[in-house]
Design an enzyme around this catalytic site. Structure first.
Site, PDB file in Angstrom:
ATOM      1  CG  HIS A 191      60.356  74.333  60.621  1.00 23.25           C
ATOM      2  ND1 HIS A 191      59.578  74.718  61.687  1.00 23.25           N
ATOM      3  CD2 HIS A 191      59.567  73.542  59.848  1.00 23.25           C
ATOM      4  CE1 HIS A 191      58.367  74.184  61.555  1.00 23.25           C
ATOM      5  NE2 HIS A 191      58.340  73.466  60.454  1.00 23.25           N
ATOM      6  CG  ASP A 248      60.588  77.202  63.889  1.00 24.96           C
ATOM      7  OD1 ASP A 248      61.013  77.597  62.790  1.00 24.96           O
ATOM      8  OD2 ASP A 248      59.854  76.202  64.018  1.00 24.96           O
ATOM      9  CD  GLN A 291      54.548  65.650  60.519  1.00 24.67           C
ATOM     10  OE1 GLN A 291      53.417  65.250  60.711  1.00 24.67           O
ATOM     11  NE2 GLN A 291      55.562  65.313  61.270  1.00 24.67           N
ATOM     12  N   GLY A 292      52.682  70.171  57.934  1.00 25.49           N
ATOM     13  CA  GLY A 292      51.980  71.008  56.963  1.00 25.49           C
ATOM     14  C   GLY A 292      51.224  72.153  57.612  1.00 25.49           C
ATOM     15  CG  ASP A 293      48.451  71.811  60.631  1.00 27.10           C
ATOM     16  OD1 ASP A 293      47.721  72.177  59.699  1.00 27.10           O
ATOM     17  OD2 ASP A 293      48.222  70.802  61.314  1.00 27.10           O
ATOM     18  CB  SER A 294      55.139  73.951  59.834  1.00 30.51           C
ATOM     19  OG  SER A 294      55.664  73.024  60.688  1.00 30.51           O
TER      20      SER A 294
END
Length: 303
Positions: A79, A126, A246-249
């Site tokens: 993603h 993912d 968010q942003g650690d993805s």
């Protein structure tokens, strides 16, 4: 299942705008770990910061591609790259993104291949492989090894003296399963609280236990989300409070193994961040080992 994305916060993609439904799909912004602590500099030497036009948007992990002490391949979440990349770079050996040091090496990302069965509605499969425009050289201290950390918190016995700055993470055996309650470490530069705008320029980490499948599946069923046991797993605390955000993805969830730290999970998604009863969901890397090796063989220029 087409409505699922509305309920799911893809962890690479930013917090919601004020006044919006908190579960709106969200655009790329930089973001972080909730309830964590600052990582010791260079103690998670396989993590990379992925940036687009200079802004951090996701994490990734450097993997070994041959016997050479360098790699041009990074694993991340599908993603993170599904909408395409332009002017993307990967920074290895980073700690404070605002203050690069001599240990940091930044190279361009020339290609992103996400899993052919990635489903953006259900977040199934993912995982993505990135090809760098030139190899990142490993520390000479790790010759032939992977997953070596000289000071990951808490104070685990260091395997190597000195600070490693760029080291590949170990990959799990194909089909390997992590036992319930195994403690894992997640790291990233993402949001420090759900719905916040405070991303961390400093690398943070948090320890979370791997949860049993049934418990996680039951928790997410109430949200209309199916957790596929082969492709994903949950880690966190029933009471919440510690999680990726968010942003650690795309960043690593690692478990200590016999040879070094093993990339068992890739930060994938969650409902909110660090909420009670809704643990973070991670791509189960062991499910994709044959596919990963196939991509490495076709993409990597390191022989």
């Amino acid at each position: 299942m087409s409505g699922v994305v509305v309920a799911v916060g893809l962890l690479g993609c930013g917090g919601s705008e004020p006044g919006q439904d908190p579960f709106e799909p969200v655009g790329h912004t930089e973001q972080q770990i909730v309830g964590g602590i600052e990582a010791r500099p260079n103690s998670i030497p396989w993590i990379v910061s992925l940036k687009q036009d200079g802004s951090h948007f996701c994490g990734g992990s450097l993997v070994r591609v041959s016997n050479k002490e360098e790699s041009d391949i990074v694993l991340t979440a599908a993603h993170c790259v599904y909408d395409g990349l332009s002017n993307a770079t990967a920074s290895a050996g980073a700690h404070d993104l605002n203050r690069p040091t001599s240990t940091q090496e930044t190279v361009g990302v020339t290609r992103a291949v996400y899993h052919p069965q990635y489903n953006p509605d259900t977040t199934l499969n993912d995982i993505a492989v990135l090809k760098l425009d030139k190899p990142i050289k490993f520390d000479t201290a790790v010759t032939g090894a992977c997953g070596q950390s000289s000071g990951m918190r808490p104070n685990l016995v260091p395997r190597l003296a000195g600070g490693n700055t760029r080291v590949p993470v170990c990959l799990p055996a194909s089909g390997e399963r992590v036992a319930e309650n195994t403690m894992a470490t997640v790291a990233g530069w993402g949001l420090t609280r759900e719905g916040g705008y405070d991303t961390s320029s400093i690398l943070l980490q948090v320890g979370v236990p791997v949860l049993g499948h049934q418990e996680v599946a039951n928790s997410y069923r109430s949200q209309g989300i199916v957790i596929d046991e082969n492709a994903m797993f949950g880690a966190g605390y029933q009471q919440g409070g510690k999680d990726a955000c968010q942003g650690d993805s795309g960043g690593p969830l690692v478990v200590q193994g016999a040879q070094g730290y093993v990339l068992q999970g890739i930060v994938s998604f969650g409902v909110g961040c660090a909420r009670a009863g809704l643990p973070g969901i991670y791509t189960r890397v062991s499910h994709y080992i044959p596919w990963i090796h196939t991509q490495i063989r076709s993409l990597s220029a390191v022989r």
